[in-house]
Design a protein around this motif. Structure first.
Motif, PDB file in Angstrom:
ATOM      1  N   ALA A 141      85.068  13.630  91.143  1.00  0.00           N
ATOM      2  CA  ALA A 141      84.563  12.386  91.727  1.00  0.00           C
ATOM      3  C   ALA A 141      85.460  12.076  92.920  1.00  0.00           C
ATOM      4  CB  ALA A 141      84.621  11.253  90.701  1.00  0.00           C
ATOM      5  N   VAL A 142      84.868  11.982  94.103  1.00  0.00           N
ATOM      6  CA  VAL A 142      85.645  11.744  95.316  1.00  0.00           C
ATOM      7  C   VAL A 142      85.509  10.271  95.713  1.00  0.00           C
ATOM      8  CG1 VAL A 142      83.694  12.540  96.739  1.00  0.00           C
ATOM      9  CG2 VAL A 142      85.980  12.442  97.726  1.00  0.00           C
ATOM     10  N   ARG A 143      86.611   9.669  96.059  1.00  0.00           N
ATOM     11  CA  ARG A 143      86.578   8.279  96.512  1.00  0.00           C
ATOM     12  C   ARG A 143      87.457   8.146  97.755  1.00  0.00           C
ATOM     13  NH1 ARG A 143      82.865   8.409  93.760  1.00  0.00           N
ATOM     14  NH2 ARG A 143      82.096   6.936  92.205  1.00  0.00           N
ATOM     15  N   HIS A 144      86.847   7.703  98.824  1.00  0.00           N
ATOM     16  CA  HIS A 144      87.560   7.480 100.084  1.00  0.00           C
ATOM     17  C   HIS A 144      88.098   6.058 100.117  1.00  0.00           C
ATOM     18  CE1 HIS A 144      85.133  10.977 101.266  1.00  0.00           C
ATOM     19  NE2 HIS A 144      85.935  11.118 102.317  1.00  0.00           N
ATOM     20  N   TRP A 145      89.390   5.913 100.311  1.00  0.00           N
ATOM     21  CA  TRP A 145      90.014   4.600 100.453  1.00  0.00           C
ATOM     22  C   TRP A 145      90.356   4.361 101.914  1.00  0.00           C
ATOM     23  CZ3 TRP A 145      91.504   1.053  96.477  1.00  0.00           C
ATOM     24  CH2 TRP A 145      90.988   1.407  95.236  1.00  0.00           C
ATOM     25  N   PHE A 146      90.152   3.124 102.356  1.00  0.00           N
ATOM     26  CA  PHE A 146      90.458   2.752 103.743  1.00  0.00           C
ATOM     27  C   PHE A 146      91.498   1.636 103.728  1.00  0.00           C
ATOM     28  CE2 PHE A 146      86.163   3.774 106.074  1.00  0.00           C
ATOM     29  CZ  PHE A 146      86.193   5.058 105.577  1.00  0.00           C
TER      30      PHE A 146
END
Lengths: 152, 152, 152
Positions: free
Chosen positions: B78-83
């Motif tokens: 599961a990929v999650r991009h944080w900004f």
């Protein structure tokens, strides 16, 4: 403040919230780019940094000396400071003085792409607005420790 | 821009800050859900992505082809991009064109619950607003590297 | 809602965005400080938490019991919940009811300073505003899993 005493959060306007976030986005780019002069200039001339380890830097010259001494540590890693959960309170008597607290997480990426993290910290800042620009006048950094936290 | 040249940040209104954050929250959900068609549609038809590795995708069709080729890589994570640390500047001549830069951190959770992170990146976007909706027209992704950063 | 059905994001005002962020900054400090009574009070009296594992806590008393049982797990780690990518939608018929979704990442720092992370989660909240103060009335926590996500 009175709202906090009652166990409540203090509302902040959207404009003030965006202003503070933008200020930190700018300040953090300076330190993460190892632009220590630029970083020091985001503090007031007499700004103080109370480090988690117990040392205190008073004024930009002490900050610069401290940061210069630390630079070799970052020779082989890209450091990125992440912030979250800002609480912003304007001083009741002076809208140009703000108390801000937030979470920090520091990610270090080495030349091979491996990512590691420093222990997490919580920060309490006093910001002052001068001619429309924010500066940090006091920063207190606390390492997050297990168990109930008397400061929160 | 002139403020940036002088070594200062540019103020952004609360409404614009919230609009940009909301746009990214939406866009990122698309890519993290592997909804590549939905993600491509958050770009302009002729949108460009300049990847950190040197390749450039021009237009939604090239983006879709590139993402389709990458999908197998995300079969078991599961990929999650944080900004973080958005800096938002509206174009002085065109309030519907925005320049936005931000930090990214990509968390990968495998089926066993183990979390790993990709190297951190910095992103510079050009967003355009059309009929009230934001789209990315250009994205430049840079891998964060050790040492002073000439781009910041 | 209609905007979301059409594959678009819903705009939120800067003030509302800052209000929701501030509420979460406050709520998260309570749970991370292991102030479970304070945390429970950020929910409505009949608030519900649907955990990723399948269990449901209904009302503050059940929440408190569940949290008390979990406290030993946090004896030797500082836990910090990170949030990102908030999407905030006010109910069309009731501006005091908000639907908010966001990403979470939980960092655990042990006494030696070693940082580890729990698997990432996505959260859907219903918040209600009562006399100007937000409370969580329903929270659904989903563990992020590989592959296309039907919920996003």
């Amino acid at each position: 403040m009175s709202q906090t005493v009652r166990g409540r959060y203090t509302l902040v306007s959207g404009d003030l919230y965006a202003e503070v976030q933008t200020y930190y986005a700018w300040q953090v780019r300076r330190v993460d780019a190892l632009d220590i002069e630029g970083f020091a200039q985001t503090f007031t001339e007499d700004g103080e940094v109370w480090h988690a380890g117990g040392s205190v830097q008073r004024g930009r010259q002490e900050m610069l000396a401290g940061m210069r001494a630390s630079l070799p540590r970052y020779k082989d890693v890209a450091v990125r400071h992440w912030f979250d959960h800002l609480l912003v309170e304007a001083d009741a008597d002076d809208p140009d003085t703000l108390r801000v607290s937030y979470y920090t997480l520091v990610a270090l990426t080495d030349r091979g792409g491996k990512v590691s993290f420093q222990p997490t910290f919580s920060v309490d800042d006093v910001l002052v607005r001068r001619e429309g620009v924010l500066f940090t006048s006091k920063r207190v950094i606390r390492r997050d420790t297990p168990g109930p936290d008397p400061h929160r």
